[in-house]
Design a protein around this motif. Structure first.
Motif, mmCIF file in Angstrom:
data_model
loop_
_atom_site.group_PDB
_atom_site.id
_atom_site.type_symbol
_atom_site.label_atom_id
_atom_site.label_comp_id
_atom_site.label_asym_id
_atom_site.label_seq_id
_atom_site.Cartn_x
_atom_site.Cartn_y
_atom_site.Cartn_z
ATOM 1 N N THR A 3 1.137 7.972 8.546
ATOM 2 C CA THR A 3 1.351 9.087 7.602
ATOM 3 C C THR A 3 2.693 8.961 6.886
ATOM 4 O O THR A 3 3.585 8.237 7.326
ATOM 5 N N ALA A 4 2.794 9.741 5.802
ATOM 6 C CA ALA A 4 4.085 10.128 5.239
ATOM 7 C C ALA A 4 4.243 11.584 5.675
ATOM 8 O O ALA A 4 3.494 12.464 5.228
ATOM 9 N N ASN A 13 0.854 -1.188 0.000
ATOM 10 C CA ASN A 13 0.000 0.000 0.000
ATOM 11 C C ASN A 13 0.890 1.238 0.000
ATOM 12 O O ASN A 13 1.877 1.289 0.740
ATOM 13 N N VAL A 14 0.515 2.216 -0.812
ATOM 14 C CA VAL A 14 1.334 3.427 -0.946
ATOM 15 C C VAL A 14 0.642 4.608 -0.271
ATOM 16 O O VAL A 14 -0.521 4.900 -0.569
ATOM 17 N N ILE A 15 1.342 5.265 0.643
ATOM 18 C CA ILE A 15 0.875 6.543 1.193
ATOM 19 C C ILE A 15 1.639 7.633 0.448
ATOM 20 O O ILE A 15 2.861 7.751 0.597
ATOM 21 N N PRO A 16 0.957 8.408 -0.388
ATOM 22 C CA PRO A 16 1.669 9.445 -1.163
ATOM 23 C C PRO A 16 2.315 10.485 -0.233
ATOM 24 O O PRO A 16 1.916 10.616 0.927
ATOM 25 N N PRO A 18 7.006 9.184 -0.405
ATOM 26 C CA PRO A 18 5.927 8.304 0.056
ATOM 27 C C PRO A 18 6.391 7.378 1.188
ATOM 28 O O PRO A 18 7.588 7.259 1.463
ATOM 29 N N ILE A 19 5.431 6.748 1.812
ATOM 30 C CA ILE A 19 5.664 5.636 2.750
ATOM 31 C C ILE A 19 4.881 4.440 2.208
ATOM 32 O O ILE A 19 3.760 4.605 1.705
ATOM 33 N N HIS A 20 5.464 3.271 2.250
ATOM 34 C CA HIS A 20 4.759 2.041 1.857
ATOM 35 C C HIS A 20 4.441 1.226 3.107
ATOM 36 O O HIS A 20 5.193 1.269 4.086
ATOM 37 N N PHE A 21 3.323 0.494 3.050
ATOM 38 C CA PHE A 21 3.080 -0.447 4.152
ATOM 39 C C PHE A 21 2.421 -1.716 3.623
ATOM 40 O O PHE A 21 1.739 -1.706 2.584
ATOM 41 N N ILE A 22 2.647 -2.780 4.363
ATOM 42 C CA ILE A 22 2.096 -4.102 4.038
ATOM 43 C C ILE A 22 1.466 -4.674 5.306
ATOM 44 O O ILE A 22 2.085 -4.611 6.374
#
Lengths: 209, 209
Positions: B174-175, B5-8, B188-192
């Motif tokens: 957040t990013a 998942n991408v947090i812009p 961005p920040i990514h999460f899984i």
């Protein structure tokens, strides 16, 4: 002279003060911590914030000249005098679980969180609404790696810290109940509220005692 | 493999995870902070607590092996992997007031608090209920006197931190939007989220990518 209010050992108090009032918290015997929480009297969802205070003041240790900030980024109090000089926001108020988990004591033990809760209920503030407190006279040491150690307070008999209220406040205040934080002996905390109209006169009187 | 998942840049996300699930937060380009808050999905009055975490873990800096604790003294997450190793609870999420007061910028500026608020509203969590966040990849330096300074993160491209949920949680992430915290560039920040049933397999897959 404003009257001196006594918080007996291992107990607490809660009271209202108005913008401009001065609250003096005194360690009458020395080496005694007091936990303090603040709420905006006009809207109790606004409360003292450890994160906002450390952010805006850019310091872990807070003393004369520093402000205590709310979760809404408003100034709640200014520290206008501090004869001891060691206060912080690092550790939460001791709670029943503190003694179970950190002291390995399964029995009942008085705690700051319970004492704040008991006293703040008169203002309809519930347990879950109590934030991380401002730790007055608490001697939390930290090393370069961030490891924390609680030592006995450095405060001596009669040491005091004086706050000027920046808004109308509900204050919760304790005489801390944790062995390690208070050199193993539980002592009272004294406090004085000086109303804004009489601040100048009372501070002079107090200092001359 | 669970999806990424991408947090812009300068935005946020909120989602639920279950007890036993693993949340991996990734800094895909390096030098990017992510603020995280946690709520007990069964009772949102139970939330992540900076004071309780520093108290029980006895450290300002938190990494592999540390737990994140709630205001009710319950474990919410365990940090099970951390390739960068600098995370803390010292400073509150940046808010509109951060930019007005600390950056002297009167114009609109995105902030972590606004991004947490926007995303947590779907779970009926209001602005005032958002606590001091866990600052992932944030490089807050402190000296012996407790003075604080925010430096660019030390995290490199692909650095990650992995948390195991100790209860069913609502997560806000957040990013981060603050110039000083992210080396002046917003990424961005990514999460899984890996469900408990597939944790073992997915972690192996992820590490082999």
């Amino acid at each position: 002279m404003s009257s001196i209010n006594v918080i007996p050992p291992q107990s607490g108090a809660a009271f209202k003060i108005s913008k401009g009032d001065v609250l003096t918290v005194i360690d009458p015997l020395g080496k005694q911590v007091s936990d303090m929480v603040l709420f905006n009297n006009a809207d109790k969802k606004e409360k003292i914030s450890s994160g906002k205070t450390m952010d805006f003041e850019e310091t872990i240790l807070l003393s004369k000249g520093n402000f205590l900030w709310s979760n809404r980024s408003q100034k709640m109090m200014e520290i206008i005098e501090d004869t001891n000089g060691r206060n912080d926001f690092l550790l939460a108020p001791c709670s029943p679980e503190t003694f179970k988990i950190m002291y390995n004591n399964p029995s009942y033990h008085p705690s700051c969180l319970e004492n704040l809760n008991k006293n703040l209920l008169q203002f309809h503030i519930d347990l879950d609404e109590i934030p991380t407190a401002f730790n007055i006279f608490m001697n939390v040491q930290f090393d370069k790696e961030g490891k924390l150690k609680v030592l006995p307070p450095t405060s001596k008999q009669g040491d005091l810290i004086r706050f000027k209220a920046e808004m109308d406040l509900i204050v919760g205040l304790t005489a801390c109940s944790a062995e390690d934080s208070n050199g193993g002996v539980f002592k009272p905390i004294h406090f004085i509220v000086t109303t804004s109209k009489s601040v100048a006169k009372d501070i002079i009187n107090f200092n001359q005692q």
